[in-house]
Design a protein around this motif. Structure first.
Motif, PDB file in Angstrom:
ATOM      1  N   VAL A  60       0.855  -1.175   0.000  1.00 12.65           N
ATOM      2  CA  VAL A  60       0.000   0.000   0.000  1.00 12.65           C
ATOM      3  C   VAL A  60       0.898   1.234   0.000  1.00 12.65           C
ATOM      4  O   VAL A  60       1.947   1.247   0.650  1.00 12.65           O
ATOM      5  CB  VAL A  60      -0.954   0.004   1.223  1.00 12.65           C
ATOM      6  N   ASP A  97      -2.136   5.464  -3.162  1.00 12.51           N
ATOM      7  CA  ASP A  97      -3.381   4.924  -2.625  1.00 12.51           C
ATOM      8  C   ASP A  97      -4.051   5.898  -1.663  1.00 12.51           C
ATOM      9  O   ASP A  97      -5.259   6.144  -1.747  1.00 12.51           O
ATOM     10  CB  ASP A  97      -3.117   3.602  -1.891  1.00 12.51           C
ATOM     11  N   HIS A 115      -6.418  -1.214   2.262  1.00  8.48           N
ATOM     12  CA  HIS A 115      -6.575   0.241   2.229  1.00  8.48           C
ATOM     13  C   HIS A 115      -7.480   0.711   3.371  1.00  8.48           C
ATOM     14  O   HIS A 115      -7.216   1.747   3.997  1.00  8.48           O
ATOM     15  CB  HIS A 115      -7.159   0.683   0.886  1.00  8.48           C
TER      16      HIS A 115
END
Length: 293
Positions: A95, A144, A270
């Motif tokens: 991420v 992200d 996420h």
């Protein structure tokens, strides 16, 4: 049987040690200042020692307070780790997170340490850029998630509010110079614009002496006694002091810190990082931000 110490009391102790203030610590733990004071009175009664030395502007830990602080850090960390093992899924993957380097020293470690303990198999890639650039990277899908200085031009969720201050070096009197030398970000920087507008409003002469999109050169200029800058509380460094109305400096609007996530960033990994960001650094009651357009 010896009295047991509530983990929440230790969590508040950590917040006071980090912020140097009962008032700011109250924001960190989402309690009133009076509730924080009562918590610390109870903690002092439990250990039978004075834990704080109260000064005119800040609160410092006594030697006994520092001894307890070491235990508090370990106990709170283990408590959070134990809960996270059972409460959060065993995630794997990569991420990406963006954060301005203004916040990297104080705010980012809170997120990184907790997230790494909860999800040791996740690779977290951190990029440091200015807020405008980070917001663009998120919108394009190159990042992200990002922590940014919030403004109306950015589609971000407000999660934290701090005082924004003029800042100078403790060992220098640069703030007395006329015109006042400023170390600020580029022309798109909201802090720079706020500083210039405030100085203009009181007729204070100034000149932009140093410009950088990175925090380190600006901090170096201030600590060397070459300029005054503008920083939120979480970006203050050792050797700096706040320049207030008593020093002839006008008040500034608060610094709002926001959180933004990309449209593609919808997986459990996420969501987990987003929740850690809001929980660890947020001082406002707010939901996790939705994905950016």
């Amino acid at each position: 049987m010896a009295n047991l110490i509530d983990v929440e009391l230790l969590r508040t102790l950590l917040a006071i040690a980090e912020t140097g203030s009962f008032t700011r610590a109250a924001d960190e733990v989402h309690r009133t200042q009076s509730a924080v004071s009562m918590q610390m009175k109870k903690l002092e009664e439990l250990v039978g020692k004075a834990l704080f030395e109260r000064g005119a502007r800040s609160v410092r830990l006594t030697p006994d307070g520092l001894r307890l602080l070491d235990y508090a850090q370990r106990i709170v960390s283990l408590s959070e780790e134990a809960v996270s093992i059972f409460a959060e899924p065993d995630l794997q993957g990569v991420v990406t997170l963006g954060v301005p380097d203004d916040y990297a020293d104080r705010l980012l470690p809170r997120v990184l340490s907790a997230f790494a303990r909860s999800h040791p198999q996740v690779e977290l890639v951190v990029n440091c850029h200015g807020s405008m650039a980070l917001a663009n990277y998120v919108r394009k899908g190159d990042l992200d998630l990002a922590i940014i200085t919030h403004s109306d031009a950015m589609d971000a969720e407000l999660i934290r509010r701090e005082a924004l201050n003029f800042v100078g070096a403790e060992e220098h009197a640069t703030h007395l110079a006329d015109p006042l030398p400023l170390a600020v970000g580029p022309q798109t920087c909201s802090w720079r614009n706020s500083a210039q507008a405030a100085l203009d409003s009181v007729g204070r002469r100034y000149r932009v002496a140093y410009t950088s999109s990175a925090a380190a050169p600006l901090v170096s200029a201030v600590l060397a006694g070459l300029a005054v800058t503008v920083l939120p509380e979480s970006a203050m460094r050792s050797g700096m002091r706040i320049l207030s109305g008593r020093d002839g400096f006008p008040a500034l609007p608060p610094c709002d810190i926001g959180f933004i996530r990309a449209r593609h960033a919808r997986s459990a990994i996420h969501d987990a990082l987003a929740q850690h960001i809001v929980t660890r650094i947020g001082n406002l009651q707010t939901p996790v931000a939705e994905a950016a357009e």
